[in-house]
Structures are given as structure tokens and as C-alpha cells.
Design an enzyme around this catalytic site. Sequence first.
Site, PDB file in Angstrom:
ATOM      1  CD  GLU A  42      -2.754   1.155   2.544  1.00 52.28           C
ATOM      2  OE1 GLU A  42      -3.817   1.798   2.516  1.00 52.28           O
ATOM      3  OE2 GLU A  42      -2.385   0.496   3.542  1.00 52.28           O
ATOM      4  CE  LYS A 114      -7.754   1.194   3.534  1.00 54.73           C
ATOM      5  NZ  LYS A 114      -6.578   1.806   4.188  1.00 54.73           N
ATOM      6  CB  CYS A 154      -4.776  -1.324   4.528  1.00 53.15           C
ATOM      7  SG  CYS A 154      -3.938  -1.051   6.117  1.00 53.15           S
TER       8      CYS A 154
END
Length: 280
Positions: A42, A114, A154
Site C-alpha cells: 500500500e 479501498k 489494508c
Amino acid sequence: MQFKIALCQMLVSPIKENNISHARSLIRGAVEKGAKLVVLPEMWCCPYSMKTLRDHAEDIEAKSSPSISMLSETAAYHKITIVGGSIPEKSGGKLFNTCCVLGSDGEIKAKHRKLHLFDMDLPGESFRESDTFAYGDGPTIVDTEVGKIGIGICHDIRFPELSILYRLRGAHLICFPGAFNMSTGELLWELMQRSRAVDNQLFVAACSPARDPDVNSDYMIWGHSSLVGPFGEIIATTGHEEDVVIGEIDYSILQTRRENLPLEKQKRGDIYQLIDSSGK
């Protein structure tokens, strides 16, 4: 199908051009070790600092992204699949945390924004991604030359429903570029990887940037990139320093594990049906 995967836990500098060049070098080294799938972390093109992310944002849709252009060229040159970590993407006046998957022809096969933004308020520590990023609007699963891959970034790993969805849609592997911090990393990073893998009886690959106290002054990164198997076993891992983790993936193991423990058949959907069998 059996192949090698590489997780490039790279040290990120404040200079984007250096990061792009360094990532290219790490990918080349991974290919020399036999990797057919390479995963980046990331925010590999710039430090993970809310103060400067907008300055490094790139327009992927306009095909003017130097980071994605490098990944495209590199994937095509080496004839590999690349899960391109994530970069800050500007689109429609918004900023997204975006992962592109590049095929061996250099084309973008999928783009994941995301979905779950990391906001926390702990004693003495506060952090709000939602003040900077806009939310992605859908899951991402992509057919590649190395199997069907689900993508999360994440904090997406914290929500088991997403991984369940990917399993129902036929994923063999879920890749999570991530940058857990020191507070949550030690407690949850490995736990989440192993949980998502063992619950869904598939492979999970999680790739973090390396820890650099000088660069990541306002967000200290935990590191510890890993490849996890369908029994929750750690196949390959590393510490917090820069490293390229090489692991072997054998999809035939998935069928064996699922026959040994037929969890899908044992589920009581009549009691707790949240997602139907088609994954919708």
C-alpha cells in the site's frame, strides 16, 4: 496450478521518481527468483502521510500515471502478473486509495478502490483516513494467468464479509496490500491474514511497506508481509525491514483442504444467511 509469488516489502522514500525506479528493481529481482505474481505494498510510490498524499496523486483514467505506466511496462516485459499495491488516485475531484492489477500483456485487468477507510481514536492516538480519501464502491475479483484473485487494501481485511464474498465468487487467493501501524499491527495484522485464510480455505497474501522511522514520522508502519495458506499456516514471512518475500502457491491444496473439512457444506445458512450462494 503451482507458481511463486513475491511480496515486495519496499522502503518508501519521499521522492516518487526514486520509488518508481526502486519498485522496478525489486520486481526484476523477484522475477529472477522465479516469481510469476508480484505484489507491491500500500502506498509504495510515496510516504503514507495524510499531509502529502494529495501532492502525489495520479490520474489513472487519463493514462497519465507514472507509477501505473511503470507497472504496465514491467509486467509486459517480464510476462508476469502484478498486483500493484496502491497509489493515491485523483478522479472526479476526489482522492482514492487505489490498487491496479496488471496482466502479462501490460493491460490493467482490474482497479480496486479501498472500501473501508481506517478511522481510529485511541488514547493518545487519532487517525482518520476518511478526512482524506473517498470510499470505493465495490469489491474486486479478477481472472489472471495465476488464478482468480480477490483484492482488498489494508483495512478491508478487517471485514470478513468481503473475503467470504470473494470465496463465493471463486477466488483462489486474496491479496491485501496494507500498511498497518504499530498500534494495530502487532495485535491484528497476522491474526487477520490467518483468519481470512482459514475461514475461507484459500491463500492470503499481505504486503506492507518496510518500516522507516525517518520517513513515516506521522504514521509508523508495522511491516511483516506474509503469505498464508488455507489452514492458516504461515508459508513465508519477514520482519519490518525491506525484503522480498518469496512463497510457493499450489492451488491443488485448496481442493484437498476443502475435502478434508467441507465447511461450505456444513454452514447453517438457514440460521445466519448474510450472503446467498451466488455471492450477491
